[in-house]
Design a protein around this motif. Sequence first.
Motif, short mmCIF file in Angstrom:
data_model
loop_
_atom_site.label_atom_id
_atom_site.label_comp_id
_atom_site.label_asym_id
_atom_site.label_seq_id
_atom_site.Cartn_x
_atom_site.Cartn_y
_atom_site.Cartn_z
N ASP A 1 0.82 -1.29 -0.01
CA ASP A 1 0.11 -0.04 0.08
C ASP A 1 0.74 1.22 0.01
O ASP A 1 0.41 2.35 -0.78
CB ASP A 1 -0.86 0.25 1.16
CG ASP A 1 -2.08 -0.86 1.07
OD1 ASP A 1 -2.37 -1.27 -0.13
OD2 ASP A 1 -2.77 -1.19 2.24
N SER B 1 -3.10 4.66 -4.29
CA SER B 1 -3.66 4.16 -3.18
C SER B 1 -4.34 5.25 -2.57
O SER B 1 -3.88 6.39 -2.43
CB SER B 1 -2.52 3.55 -2.18
OG SER B 1 -3.18 2.97 -1.02
N THR B 2 -5.41 4.97 -1.78
CA THR B 2 -6.30 5.83 -1.00
C THR B 2 -6.06 5.73 0.50
O THR B 2 -6.54 6.51 1.28
CB THR B 2 -7.70 5.66 -1.27
OG1 THR B 2 -7.96 4.16 -0.31
CG2 THR B 2 -8.15 5.65 -2.67
N THR B 3 -4.61 4.92 0.72
CA THR B 3 -4.54 4.90 2.21
C THR B 3 -3.41 5.46 2.80
O THR B 3 -3.31 5.70 3.91
CB THR B 3 -4.07 3.37 2.43
OG1 THR B 3 -2.84 2.88 1.79
CG2 THR B 3 -5.33 2.35 1.84
N THR C 1 -4.00 10.51 3.33
CA THR C 1 -5.09 10.89 3.64
C THR C 1 -5.20 12.02 4.78
O THR C 1 -4.24 12.31 5.33
CB THR C 1 -5.84 9.70 4.19
OG1 THR C 1 -5.29 9.21 5.33
CG2 THR C 1 -6.01 8.60 3.37
N ARG D 1 -14.42 0.32 -5.22
CA ARG D 1 -13.98 -0.83 -4.59
C ARG D 1 -12.74 -0.81 -4.08
O ARG D 1 -12.45 -1.56 -2.86
CB ARG D 1 -14.42 -2.00 -5.42
CG ARG D 1 -13.88 -3.10 -4.84
CD ARG D 1 -14.45 -4.62 -5.73
NE ARG D 1 -14.09 -5.83 -5.30
CZ ARG D 1 -13.94 -6.90 -5.88
NH1 ARG D 1 -14.55 -6.78 -7.00
NH2 ARG D 1 -13.60 -8.00 -5.39
N TRP D 2 -11.72 -0.20 -4.72
CA TRP D 2 -10.21 -0.48 -4.54
C TRP D 2 -9.64 0.53 -3.56
O TRP D 2 -9.90 1.52 -4.08
CB TRP D 2 -9.51 -0.70 -5.95
CG TRP D 2 -10.32 -1.71 -6.89
CD1 TRP D 2 -10.82 -1.24 -7.81
CD2 TRP D 2 -10.39 -3.03 -6.78
NE1 TRP D 2 -11.53 -2.28 -8.56
CE2 TRP D 2 -11.27 -3.62 -7.94
CE3 TRP D 2 -10.09 -3.92 -5.88
CZ2 TRP D 2 -11.39 -4.79 -8.15
CZ3 TRP D 2 -10.44 -5.30 -6.28
CH2 TRP D 2 -11.25 -5.66 -7.23
N ARG D 3 -8.51 0.22 -2.81
CA ARG D 3 -7.86 0.94 -1.99
C ARG D 3 -6.43 0.90 -2.48
O ARG D 3 -6.10 2.19 -2.34
CB ARG D 3 -7.87 0.70 -0.37
CG ARG D 3 -6.80 -0.70 -0.11
CD ARG D 3 -6.88 -0.90 1.21
NE ARG D 3 -5.69 -1.88 1.43
CZ ARG D 3 -5.79 -2.79 2.22
NH1 ARG D 3 -6.88 -2.92 3.20
NH2 ARG D 3 -4.65 -3.62 2.61
N ARG E 1 -11.14 -2.74 -0.44
CA ARG E 1 -11.05 -2.11 0.97
C ARG E 1 -10.75 -3.06 2.21
O ARG E 1 -10.52 -2.71 3.36
CB ARG E 1 -12.41 -1.14 0.96
CG ARG E 1 -12.26 0.10 0.04
CD ARG E 1 -13.42 0.80 0.04
NE ARG E 1 -13.36 2.11 -0.77
CZ ARG E 1 -12.75 3.10 -0.73
NH1 ARG E 1 -12.10 3.33 0.39
NH2 ARG E 1 -12.87 4.26 -1.69
N ASP E 2 -11.36 -4.19 1.81
CA ASP E 2 -11.47 -5.17 2.90
C ASP E 2 -10.08 -5.98 3.04
O ASP E 2 -9.97 -6.91 3.71
CB ASP E 2 -12.48 -6.17 2.93
CG ASP E 2 -12.64 -7.06 1.56
OD1 ASP E 2 -11.66 -6.56 0.90
OD2 ASP E 2 -13.72 -7.68 1.37
#
Length: 251
Positions: free
Chosen positions: A133, A157-159, A162, A185-187, A229-230
């Motif tokens: 990530d 990545s969105t993680t 932020t 759906r995707w991180r 995301r999970d």
Amino acid sequence: MAIGPLLAEALTAALRAASATDGAVDPTVCEAMRRIGYDRDFASLARAGEPIRLVAERVPGWELVELDAARGRARVPRGVQLDLGATAKALAADRAAQAAREETQGGVLVGLGGDIAMAGPPPEGGWRVLVTDDHAAPLDAPGQVVSLTGGGLATSSTTVRTWERGRVVLHHIVDPATGLPAAGRWRTVSVGAATCVDANAVATACIVWGERAPEWLERHRLPARLVARDGKVLRVAGWPAEAGARPSLGT
């Protein structure tokens, strides 16, 4: 207005990415980025916790940007601002790798914050890279080690980038259709392509596209690793299923 050859090259890359992704990667997102709070150096965002009002509004659109690269001229409508973040760093990696290759006559890998470009022959066994990530993660972080032989590899990545405004967690990948952080759906998405610019543009577009991303990647034969995301991982278009395998990431 008149522009220099470097800006012309950067705008060419940005507009090509926008066209190839059907506008999922759009350089006219600058004002949208400001509206969601990304209006200062990222290190300062953690101290800016005041609430903001989020309103969905489509960005102006990349088609409004007029570019004549041969003559060194560009035009944007009044009030439209450009953000080349989805392509400029990757372009810098591609340019740096090629320049280093020409200078050294050897194999080169350049990594700029998650954007990787290669030029020349790889070392025996390829360039071993941890895909995860966060590009700054330690080598024992969760992820997958792959062996690269050429082209480019990029992860969006969105993680990582932020911030929180009024107890709302935001990130830096904007959906041009809404002007808001992508909520698909995707991180995290990692993509291999012939150049780092192509890899980064597609990785960013996949975050925006969400569910349609795997089919697009398969159709264009671009190996990719998508993390939901999970935390569930999907590998498509030839991305290796096991750590240490050697995908063909660009030729």
